[in-house]
Design a protein around this motif. Structure first.
Motif, PDB file in Angstrom:
ATOM      1  N   UNK A 223      -2.911   6.559   1.094  1.00 35.18           N
ATOM      2  CA  UNK A 223      -2.935   7.615   0.083  1.00 35.18           C
ATOM      3  C   UNK A 223      -3.957   7.257  -0.988  1.00 35.18           C
ATOM      4  N   UNK A 224      -4.899   8.154  -1.304  1.00 33.36           N
ATOM      5  CA  UNK A 224      -5.860   7.874  -2.379  1.00 33.36           C
ATOM      6  C   UNK A 224      -5.154   7.624  -3.705  1.00 33.36           C
ATOM      7  N   UNK A 225      -5.746   6.757  -4.531  1.00 32.98           N
ATOM      8  CA  UNK A 225      -5.120   6.396  -5.803  1.00 32.98           C
ATOM      9  C   UNK A 225      -4.906   7.601  -6.715  1.00 32.98           C
ATOM     10  N   UNK A 226      -5.762   8.606  -6.585  1.00 35.27           N
ATOM     11  CA  UNK A 226      -5.672   9.768  -7.474  1.00 35.27           C
ATOM     12  C   UNK A 226      -4.584  10.753  -7.065  1.00 35.27           C
ATOM     13  N   UNK A 227      -3.924  10.522  -5.936  1.00 35.02           N
ATOM     14  CA  UNK A 227      -2.923  11.449  -5.400  1.00 35.02           C
ATOM     15  C   UNK A 227      -1.527  10.935  -5.725  1.00 35.02           C
TER      16      UNK A 227
ATOM     17  N   UNK B 151       0.833  -1.208   0.000  1.00 37.69           N
ATOM     18  CA  UNK B 151       0.000   0.000   0.000  1.00 37.69           C
ATOM     19  C   UNK B 151       0.860   1.248   0.000  1.00 37.69           C
ATOM     20  N   UNK B 152       0.411   2.248  -0.757  1.00 38.22           N
ATOM     21  CA  UNK B 152       1.073   3.556  -0.761  1.00 38.22           C
ATOM     22  C   UNK B 152       0.644   4.326   0.480  1.00 38.22           C
ATOM     23  N   UNK B 153       1.604   5.017   1.098  1.00 39.08           N
ATOM     24  CA  UNK B 153       1.306   5.734   2.328  1.00 39.08           C
ATOM     25  C   UNK B 153       2.022   7.085   2.368  1.00 39.08           C
ATOM     26  N   UNK B 154       1.423   7.998   3.119  1.00 35.49           N
ATOM     27  CA  UNK B 154       2.078   9.255   3.497  1.00 35.49           C
ATOM     28  C   UNK B 154       2.506   9.107   4.948  1.00 35.49           C
TER      29      UNK B 154
END
Length: 345
Positions: A146-150, A93-96
């Motif tokens: 992180x939302x996919x669109x970001x 998963x992508x994360x901030x």
């Protein structure tokens, strides 16, 4: 520890501050993952003014760089391994990254003010290493989805956006507010956008640099002011947010706030300055500081995903990990706003 099918390497590249004005690229061990942590492959890191200050001066107030330090705390990436106590489904998963580790048990933490934890461990604050490297660890609940669109770069900038969110919350901005922001640097531009998202109908930004005034006019400001030629003190605003750290801007901004208004100090300035005490006292102004943030990442994600705050367009330069020194000097260029370090390059 649970890992991706391709296990992370044993070593990684890291850009290390070895003294004022000196950074070196080193090979370091990939950090071990504790039970409550995730290992993140860093995709993008923003350069903050504090990073630049440590690079040039070797200190910020009481925080002194007295041993090698990895800078960078505005970061995003992808989870590649999870500690024993973390759901392995989070891998990939992508994360901030919210770059702090409070103790969670002190009085401040228990009161919900974990940003004021006296035992805080914060990325890139001596002696805690930051994210100008290929891999970092963080407690799992401080790795935010992180939302996919970001984009990765925008996700890294959730951190300075969190400063803007916290400043607007402290300023008590709401529908119809009239706010003055001093400074059209990255934090000022982000705060102007955030103020509009919070409902402020008048967002006045003061900056002496014409190019920065022009830029912020496209990012949330309803009016821009040149403090060298215009009287800021006559603006009569509900709140003043100082994102400049400049003493003249702070003093004139306080004088611009009408009765029962709020002054929020964000920019790093002089250790001590003379304030207009009669103005503060007679108008019953509230003056407060901003020290990091608490619980802002979900709001940041929503503001960016909805398009109310635009972050990608703030990026003016990108550098690889081997060029962090140049990235830390990028603000010397007159058109510089936000610089990003890409560890994979």
């Amino acid at each position: 520890m649970t890992e991706t099918s391709a296990a992370p390497p044993k070593t990684m590249r890291a850009s290390v501050l070895t003294g004022a004005g000196s950074v070196m690229l080193e090979q370091r061990p990939v950090p071990a993952v504790a039970a409550d942590e995730v290992l993140i492959k860093v995709s993008a890191v923003g350069v903050c003014g504090s990073d630049v200050h440590y690079y040039r001066e070797g200190r910020i107030g009481d925080f002194v760089v007295d041993s090698p330090l990895v800078l960078g705390h505005e970061a995003a990436g992808t989870i590649v391994a999870a500690g024993a106590g973390v759901d392995p489904a989070r891998i990939g998963r992508r994360v901030a990254i919210e770059p702090q580790r409070p103790c969670r048990v002190c009085a401040q933490c228990k009161a919900g003010r974990y940003n004021l934890c006296p035992d805080m461990q914060f990325y890139a604050t001596p002696p805690i290493d930051g994210a100008f490297c290929e891999y970092v660890t963080i407690q799992a609940d401080f790795a935010h989805a992180v939302p996919d669109s970001v984009s990765d770069e925008a996700a890294a900038l959730f951190e300075p956006l969190s400063v803007g969110i916290w400043a607007c919350r402290k300023a008590k901005l709401t529908a119809g507010s009239r706010v003055l922001i001093a400074g059209a640097g990255p934090i000022g531009v982000i705060t102007a956008q955030t103020a509009r998202a919070f409902g402020a109908t008048e967002v006045i930004v003061s900056d002496p640099v014409p190019e920065r005034r022009d830029f912020v006019s496209r990012f949330g400001a309803t009016q821009v002011v040149d403090p060298r030629t215009e009287d800021v003190t006559s603006l009569a605003v509900d709140a003043f947010i100082d994102a400049s750290g400049a003493t003249p801007a702070l003093v004139s901004g306080i004088r611009a706030v009408r009765g029962a208004g709020t002054v929020v100090l964000v920019g790093m300035g002089a250790d001590e300055i003379a304030l207009p005490i009669p103005v503060i006292q007679n108008r019953e102004l509230v003056i407060t500081g901003v020290f990091r943030y608490t619980g802002t990442w979900p709001t940041a994600a929503g503001l960016v995903e909805s398009g109310q705050v635009r972050l990608d367009e703030l990026v003016t330069a990108r550098y690889g990990l081997a060029a962090v020194g140049a990235a830390l000097r990028a603000d010397e260029q007159p058109d510089s706003l936000k610089t990003i370090v890409l560890p994979a390059e």
